[in-house]
Write an enzyme that holds these catalytic residues in place. Structure first.
Site, short mmCIF file in Angstrom:
data_model
loop_
_atom_site.label_atom_id
_atom_site.label_comp_id
_atom_site.label_asym_id
_atom_site.label_seq_id
_atom_site.Cartn_x
_atom_site.Cartn_y
_atom_site.Cartn_z
N CYS A 168 0.76 -1.17 0.03
CA CYS A 168 -0.13 0.03 -0.13
C CYS A 168 0.98 1.24 -0.14
CB CYS A 168 -0.79 0.17 1.23
SG CYS A 168 -1.79 1.57 1.27
N GLU A 218 -4.02 1.11 -6.05
CA GLU A 218 -2.89 0.15 -6.35
C GLU A 218 -3.02 -0.08 -7.70
OE1 GLU A 218 -0.26 -1.50 -5.97
OE2 GLU A 218 -1.08 -1.83 -3.84
#
EC number: 4.-.-.-
Length: 224
Positions: A2, A106
């Protein structure tokens, strides 16, 4: 992993959702559509009686680090190995935090040369919290620097089509357990770090403008 997320919810909503008792001045909260490593990010800790909202720099620096450069490599920590790693073993037991967010980004690889940015959020569009750890590091001048890392785990069914890791999003109950300083058993704490229910999440492609942390506007979260 992340490496980018958003937090643009109203300040009062953050205070209410996470039952904050002590918090920084509202003027120090800056909504962001592109939160990036090395920035000072909103985090929540529990001091034994109160949930406290403040800021920590994203990128954990262990107390024994010679300089702060290591923080750029420690924006994430793998849930499965926290109790084995010297950098994370102690904060797992005594320095846990949660990081409020309303979505994260992402990059999905389409082929060896092509990746596209995806925005991932709860279907409800509600706020949520990542599980995190924090540490105190003293600068060469002797000043304390507080930093944090976001914990990742294996992907759920939604995320596995995008990336091989995902941030740990805590359920409401697990948020309380994670923040509770009375919980010190590493095995129990690691059991809280599970992939979030894919049925409650959704993802869609967004503009490549999000690739640069310099870009920060509502258009970053628009479907592309």
């Amino acid at each position: 992993m992340c490496g980018r997320f958003t937090l643009f919810s109203e300040f009062d909503d953050i205070i209410e959702q996470f039952n904050i008792d002590q918090f920084l001045p509202e003027g120090e909260y800056h909504p962001s559509y592109n939160v990036a490593p090395s920035q000072n990010i909103l985090t929540i800790i529990n001091d034994g009686s109160n949930n406290r909202l403040g800021k920590l720099r994203w990128g954990l620096i262990p107390p024994w680090a010679k300089d702060e450069k290591i923080g750029y490599k420690m924006i994430n920590a793998r849930a499965e190995t926290l109790s084995e790693k010297p950098s994370f073993r102690k904060p797992l037991v005594s320095k846990r935090c949660i990081i409020p967010a309303d979505s994260f980004y992402e990059w999905k690889r389409l082929d060896p040369k092509t990746k596209i940015p995806m925005r991932i959020k709860l279907k409800s569009s509600n706020l949520f919290a990542f599980a995190g750890l924090y540490e105190k590091w003293n600068t060469p001048e002797g000043n304390p620097l507080y930093t944090c890392t976001i914990i990742t785990t294996k992907p759920n069914e939604l995320m596995e089509d995008i990336h091989d890791r995902m941030p740990v999003i805590l359920t409401d109950e697990n948020e309380k357990e994670w923040l509770n300083p009375k919980n010190t058993d590493p095995d129990y704490l690691q059991s809280l770090l599970q992939p979030y229910d894919a049925d409650d999440m959704e993802a869609y492609q967004v503009s490549s403008l999000v690739n640069s942390p310099k870009n920060n506007s509502p258009e970053l979260i628009e479907s592309h």
